[in-house]
Enzyme design. Sequence first.
Site, mmCIF file in Angstrom:
data_model
loop_
_atom_site.group_PDB
_atom_site.id
_atom_site.type_symbol
_atom_site.label_atom_id
_atom_site.label_comp_id
_atom_site.label_asym_id
_atom_site.label_seq_id
_atom_site.Cartn_x
_atom_site.Cartn_y
_atom_site.Cartn_z
ATOM 1 N N CYS A 104 -0.178 3.518 -3.949
ATOM 2 C CA CYS A 104 -0.692 4.891 -4.037
ATOM 3 C C CYS A 104 -1.337 5.140 -5.408
ATOM 4 O O CYS A 104 -0.722 4.894 -6.444
ATOM 5 C CB CYS A 104 0.433 5.892 -3.789
ATOM 6 S SG CYS A 104 -0.159 7.588 -3.914
ATOM 7 N N SER A 204 -5.835 -4.727 4.631
ATOM 8 C CA SER A 204 -6.170 -3.308 4.827
ATOM 9 C C SER A 204 -7.436 -2.999 4.052
ATOM 10 O O SER A 204 -7.561 -3.385 2.888
ATOM 11 C CB SER A 204 -5.010 -2.450 4.301
ATOM 12 O OG SER A 204 -5.400 -1.102 4.150
HETATM 13 C C1 LIG Z 1 -5.914 10.249 3.381
HETATM 14 C C2 LIG Z 1 -5.262 8.946 3.034
HETATM 15 C C3 LIG Z 1 -3.912 8.886 2.823
HETATM 16 C C4 LIG Z 1 -3.291 7.665 2.503
HETATM 17 N N1 LIG Z 1 -1.946 7.627 2.330
HETATM 18 C C5 LIG Z 1 -1.323 6.446 2.131
HETATM 19 C C6 LIG Z 1 0.088 6.362 2.076
HETATM 20 O O1 LIG Z 1 0.806 7.359 2.224
HETATM 21 N N2 LIG Z 1 0.652 5.138 1.847
HETATM 22 C C7 LIG Z 1 -0.124 4.014 1.692
HETATM 23 O O2 LIG Z 1 0.418 2.926 1.496
HETATM 24 N N3 LIG Z 1 -1.466 4.059 1.772
HETATM 25 C C8 LIG Z 1 -2.073 5.240 1.999
HETATM 26 N N4 LIG Z 1 -3.425 5.276 2.137
HETATM 27 C C9 LIG Z 1 -4.192 4.012 2.075
HETATM 28 C C10 LIG Z 1 -4.369 3.414 3.486
HETATM 29 O O3 LIG Z 1 -3.138 3.042 4.040
HETATM 30 C C11 LIG Z 1 -5.321 2.208 3.470
HETATM 31 O O4 LIG Z 1 -4.729 1.148 2.769
HETATM 32 C C12 LIG Z 1 -6.681 2.523 2.853
HETATM 33 O O5 LIG Z 1 -7.172 3.765 3.318
HETATM 34 C C13 LIG Z 1 -7.723 1.432 3.148
HETATM 35 O O6 LIG Z 1 -7.869 1.264 4.517
HETATM 36 P P1 LIG Z 1 -9.072 1.938 5.402
HETATM 37 O O7 LIG Z 1 -10.377 1.547 4.750
HETATM 38 O O8 LIG Z 1 -8.868 1.330 6.764
HETATM 39 O O9 LIG Z 1 -8.862 3.414 5.372
HETATM 40 C C14 LIG Z 1 -4.065 6.484 2.411
HETATM 41 C C15 LIG Z 1 -5.435 6.555 2.643
HETATM 42 C C16 LIG Z 1 -6.046 7.745 2.950
HETATM 43 C C17 LIG Z 1 -7.519 7.778 3.209
#
Ligand SMILES: Cc1cc2nc3c(=O)[nH]c(=O)nc-3n(C[C@H](O)[C@H](O)[C@H](O)COP(=O)(O)O)c2cc1C
Length: 330
Positions: A104, A204
């Site tokens: 985070c 991810s």
């Molecule tokens: C709105 C938002 C909230 C997120 N909250 C968390 C979280 O609570 N814990 C976490 O490990 N990653 C969190 N992430 C990161 C995502 O799990 C992920 O690793 C990141 O968005 C990249 O993947 P994506 O391109 O598929 O979105 C968050 C991402 C977004 C956009």
Amino acid sequence: MSIRTLKIGPLTLKNNLILAPMAGITNSPYRQIAMNAGAALTYSEMISANGLIRDGKRTIELLQRSECERPFGVQLFGDDPAVMSEATRIASDYGELIDLNMGCPVKKVVRSGAGSALMKEPTKAAQIIRGMRKATRLPLTVKFRSGWTVAEMNYRQIARICEEEGADAIILHPRTRCQGFGGHSNWDHIGELKQLTTLPVIGSGDIKCPQDALAMLTITECDGVMIGRGSYGNPWLFHDIQQLAQGQVPEPVSPGQRLKVALLHLQLYEGYYGERKTLLDMRKHLCWYSRGLTGATEFRAQINRCPDLNAMKSCVFDFFSTEESAPSCP
Ligand SMILES: Cc1cc2nc3c(=O)[nH]c(=O)nc-3n(C[C@H](O)[C@H](O)[C@H](O)COP(=O)(O)O)c2cc1C
């Protein structure tokens, strides 16, 4: 092909497509819809270990899940090894898997030494993982980034620590903390970890369409993929990836399917959170469901003006049941 069962410790997932934890987004209604669409595992929004051991009502609420959300991972954040161990013990009654958040980037979280700030303290990170490992028999995953800055990229070191301390899988979001969510995720780092560790590696970052998911699996040889923002308004992505992997071209989502899922999402949300929060929170989800459809701009304006849920439901019904709301662009 690249879609297959995934073993994380004693848990075997039906496939290797996982919904990413997203604070403020992946609550129970969202997770239920993702599971229905084919996700094999979902995670809670990040849960404060401090909040959990103090028995905070709001924290416990974040742990509620329905029967169809199985398996369910509980993600914890914190910086104190003793608190993290105790929180792990408590959280183990609420899910089938525990995850440590070491990614985070949010200021409030990193200022307390938690989230991605833990990557700057590998000794403490090791102590936390060791304690969490001892505190639960459930599978344990650790989600981290490439590092704090480009100059401090220590994802390899963190992966080794996870392996040494008994984690069952690692999840890499290959951006630095300073990158936040901007720029591109660097999938090369996922591939490197796959070569480095014997643990299952879950990638991810930036999976927006079925082709992206298969590309990440093929290029990095990772064991599973985690889908975050790409699932906004598109839970069908989980199903479409599986179709594409079988050599079939995914069917475009029909207005009827969109209507059904949007109404289900509204109904689940109302059941969990009541009228007021549903009216506010569902605006963004409904906007996402309408993306790319003819008349979406006007629909969004209408949704934002709805005075109550009945008005919102009829707006949804009118928009998604019209022929014109077929996608306007490929
Ligand atoms: C709105 C938002 C909230 C997120 N909250 C968390 C979280 O609570 N814990 C976490 O490990 N990653 C969190 N992430 C990161 C995502 O799990 C992920 O690793 C990141 O968005 C990249 O993947 P994506 O391109 O598929 O979105 C968050 C991402 C977004 C956009």
